[in-house]
Design an enzyme around this catalytic site. Structure first.
Site: not given
Ligand code: ATP
Ligand code: MG
Length: 570
Positions: A46, A272, A282
Site C-alpha cells: 500500500e 510477519r 508503518k
Molecule cells: P504495516 O502494518 O506496516 O502498515 P502493511 O501490511 O499494511 O504493513 P502493506 O504495504 O500492506 O503493509 O504490505 C505489503 C505486503 O507486505 C503485504 O503482503 C504484507 O502482508 C507484507 N508485510 C507487511 N509487513 C510485514 C512484516 N512485518 N513481515 C512480513 N511481511 C509483511
Molecule cells: Mg496493509
C-alpha cells in the site's frame, strides 16, 4: 564499495529456505499441472509509507518463489485508500525494491481495475449477492457481532435487485454524502468467520486519488479488490501475512461467485517478521517521525529499508537474512543481533579497513626526527585494505611525530586489566612503531590534552628486533595528514525487546540515548576517497557508512563484536 545508490540487477535467491511450505505448494501444483507449470506472484504494497525490514521478508518470498520456479513476480500497488496514499510513496517503494535487488516484471495498481471491479460489483448485485446498506459503519460493525455472538441482519439486507442497482449507481454518481451508505456482499450473518458476515465491498469517500483523481467517490475495500486483481493479472500463488488467514474464505468466495474466466489464484499466509528492539508497523514508524523522536523515514535508527541503506546495511545481507529465516507459519520475533550478524559477515568480506580516531587524544613523540629543514620526518606504512581479501591491495598511510589515538586507549592511572597506553608502558601503533608514554600535558581544568611519548626507531613496522612483546596494538592517525569527520553512533531505538509490551505504547520504551554524535573525529587521508554510501571498517570500532549526501559524515552500521554468536553460545 557499498551498494547504496546503486541499482542491482535481480539476484538469484537460493533454492532452499527453511520451512518453505509455499515452495512445497508450488511443487505440488506443478506436479498436478494446476497452472500448467506457470508460477506468478506479486508483492502488493500500500503506497502509504516506506518499506521496512518486514516488507523485505515478503519481497524476498514473493520474488524468491518466482525466481526459484522460473516464474514472474509483479508489484501491484494496493491503492484503494485515497486518503493516505501518495505517488511519492509509490516511487520510493519501487526504489527500495530495486535496491534490495529485485526487478518487478510489471508494475500494476489496484486502481487499474476500478472500472472492472465496479462492473463485477453490479454482477454480484444482479446475482442477489450484494446489497446497499444505508447504515453507518459503527452500526454495521456492532451488528456483525463476534465469535460465539450472533450477527444481526441489516434491515436493508433484503432490498430488491433493482433497488440495489439503482442505489449503487447513485452512490457511484456522487448523490450521497461520504460514509452514508456502503455496498456489502450478502454472505452469511451467522458465519463463524466474521469476515463472511456480509463484508463491505465499497464505501463512499470523496478523496483525491493520486492516480484516478476525482473520477471515483466510491472505493473498493482491500478484500474486494485483492483477489480479483490477482485473478486479472494471472497470479497463481498469492502470499500475504497471517492476519489474512480469516480473509482466505472471503478471497475464495468472491472468485467463486463471480465465476471469472481466469485460473483461480490461491492465497498463502506466512508469519510477519518482527525484530527485537524495534517496531515494524508503518503507523508506529510514522508516529516516531511526527513526534520528532527520529529525523525522518531515513533516520538510520529506523527499520525502514531507506534507513538501513543509509546506515550501511548491504542489500545482500538483508536478502541472506530473509532467506535464512525462511517463510513459516508461526509468528515470532527475531533477534536484531541475528540480522546484524548477517550484516557483519557481509561487510567483513567487502569493507575496506581504515583508521579513524573518533575521540581524539594528541600524542607527541619527543624523539621523532626532523629533516634537514627542521620539519618532522614523514614515513609511509603499507597497510592491507582488507586482510580477508588480498585482491583489495594495500595503501600507504602517513606517519609522523604527532598523532591522534583514542582517548580510551590511554589511562593516566591504569585500572586493573588495562593494557593499553599509560605512563611507562610500551604499546604498538598498528603497523608503525612501538611507543612508550612518558608524560602527560593537562589544561587548566586538569584534563589531559596531550600524551608525550618516545618511540623505538628499531621497531619500524611494529616489531622490536629483540622480539619483546607488548600487550596491545592501537590504531592512530597522523595529525599532519588527518581529515576532519563527524561520526554518529547508534544504539537500539527502544530499550525493550518488545517495545510497548508493558504499556501498549512503544514510545514509553524509547531509548533516550540512541544517538551519539561525535563532531571532532580525525581520520586517515584515504577516507577522503570514500564513495557516498560506501561502508568501511574503522579498525577496532566497527563498520561505518559514509552518508549518501553529507560529506565526511559517517554512520556506524554495526560494531565488530558478534553478539548473535555470543548469545547462541550460551
Ligand atoms: P504495516 O502494518 O506496516 O502498515 P502493511 O501490511 O499494511 O504493513 P502493506 O504495504 O500492506 O503493509 O504490505 C505489503 C505486503 O507486505 C503485504 O503482503 C504484507 O502482508 C507484507 N508485510 C507487511 N509487513 C510485514 C512484516 N512485518 N513481515 C512480513 N511481511 C509483511
Ligand atoms: Mg496493509
Amino acid at each position: 564499495m557499498g551498494e547504496a545508490g546503486h541499482r542491482v540487477k535481480s539476484v538469484l535467491v537460493n533454492e532452499t529456505s527453511a520451512n518453505d511450505f509455499i515452495a512445497d505448494a508450488v511443487r505440488r501444483d506443478n506436479e498436478n499441472g494446476t497452472y500448467s507449470g506457470r508460477v506468478q506472484t506479486r508483492f502488493p504494497p500500500e503506497p502509504n509509507g516506506y518499506l521496512h525490514i518486514g516488507h523485505a521478508k515478503a519481497i524476498t518470498a514473493d520474488f524468491g518463489i518466482a525466481q526459484q520456479f522460473g516464474g514472474i513476480c509483479n508489484v501491484r500497488f494496493d491503492d484503494t485508500n485515497p486518503d493516505t496514499e501518495e505517488s511519492e510513496y509509490a516511487e520510493s517503494i519501487l526504489e527500495d525494491i530495486r535496491w534490495l535487488g529485485f526487478e518487478p516484471a510489471n508494475i500494476f495498481h489496484a486502481s487499474d481495475y476500478f472500472d472492472q471491479l465496479y462492473l463485477w460489483a453490479e454482477e454480484l448485485i444482479l446475482k442477489g449477492l450484494a446489497y446497499v446498506d444505508d447504515q453507518d459503519v459503527e452500526t454495521i460493525s456492532a451488528q456483525r457481532g463476534g465469535y460465539g455472538k450472533e450477527g444481526v441482519e441489516s434491515p436493508f439486507r433484503n432490498r430488491t435487485v433493482e433497488e440495489n442497482l439503482e442505489l449503487f449507481r447513485r452512490m457511484r454518481d456522487g448523490e450521497f454524502p461520504d460514509g452514508t451508505r456502503v455496498l456489502r456482499a450478502k454472505i452469511d450473518m451467522q458465519s463463524e468467520n466474521m469476515q463472511l458476515r456480509d463484508p463491505v465491498m465499497y464505501r463512499i469517500r470523496r478523496g483525491h486519488h493520486f492516480r484516478t483523481g476525482d473520477k471515483w467517490c466510491i472505493y473498493p475495500t482491500y478484500d474486494w479488490a485483492h483477489g480479483q486483481s490477482d485473478a486479472i493479472e494471472g497470479v497463481t500463488h498469492s502470499m500475504c501475512t497471517l492476519e489474512f488467514v480469516t480473509h482466505h474464505a472471503l478471497y475464495d468466495w468472491y472468485l467463486q461467485h463471480l465465476a471469472l474466466p481466469f485460473e483461480k489464484p490461491e492465497q498463502y499466509e506466512f508469519a510477519r517478521l518482527e525484530l527485537t528492539y524495534t517496531v515494524t508497523s508503518k503507523r508506529r514508524l510514522r508516529q516516531l517521525i511526527e513526534e520528532g523522536h527520529v529525523s525522518g523515514w531515513d533516520d538510520p535508527r529506523m527499520p525502514t529499508l531507506r534507513a538501513l541503506r543509509r546506515r550501511g546495511y548491504p542489500a545482500s545481507a538483508i536478502r541472506s537474512f530473509c532467506q535464512f529465516i525462511g517463510v513459516n507459519k508461526t509468528n515470532s520475533r527475531h533477534s536484531i543481533e541475528e540480522l546484524e550478524s548477517f550484516v557483519r559477515t557481509d561487510l567483513n568480506r567487502t569493507a575496506q579497513r581504515r583508521m579513524a580516531v573518533i575521540r581524539p587524544l594528541r600524542v607527541v613523540i619527543d624523539n621523532w626526527p626532523v629533516d634537514e629543514n627542521g620539519a618532522p620526518v614523514v614515513e609511509y606504512f603499507e597497510v592491507a585494505n582488507n586482510p580477508e581479501n588480498p585482491g583489495d591491495g594495500t595503501r600507504m598511510v602517513p606517519f609522523s611525530g604527532v598523532l591522534f589515538i583514542e582517548r580510551d586507549d590511554f589511562a593516566e592511572v591504569p585500572p586493573p586489566k588495562f593494557f593499553r597506553l599509560s605512563i611507562g608502558r610500551e604499546v604498538r601503533l598498528r603497523g608503525a612503531y612501538l611507543v612508550t608514554a612518558t608524560d602527560v600535558v593537562k589544561n587548566p581544568e586538569g584534563e589531559i590534552i596531550e600524551v608525550r611519548c618516545s618511540y623505538d626507531p628499531a621497531s619500524k613496522g611494529g616489531n622490536a628486533p629483540d622480539g619483546r612483546k607488548v600487550k596491545s596494538t592501537m590504531h592512530w592517525v597522523s595529525e599532519q595528514f588527518a581529515l576532519d569527520a563527524r561520526v554518529r553512533l547508534y544504539d537500539r531505538l527502544f530499550t525493550a525487546e518488545v517495545p510497548g509490551e508493558a504499556t501498549g505504547n512503544p514510545i514509553d520504551d524509547l531509548n533516550p540515548n540512541s544517538l551519539e554524535e561525535l563532531v571532532e573525529c580525525k581520520v586517515e587521508p584515504a577516507l577522503g576517497d570514500t564513495a557516498p554510501g560506501e561502508v568501511v571498517q574503522f579498525e577496532r570500532l566497527g563498520y561505518f557508512a559514509l552518508d549518501p549526501a553529507e560529506p565526511m559524515l559517517f554512520h556506524r552500521t554495526v560494531g565488530l563484536r558478534d553478539e548473535w554468536a555470543k548469545l547462541n553460545k550460551k
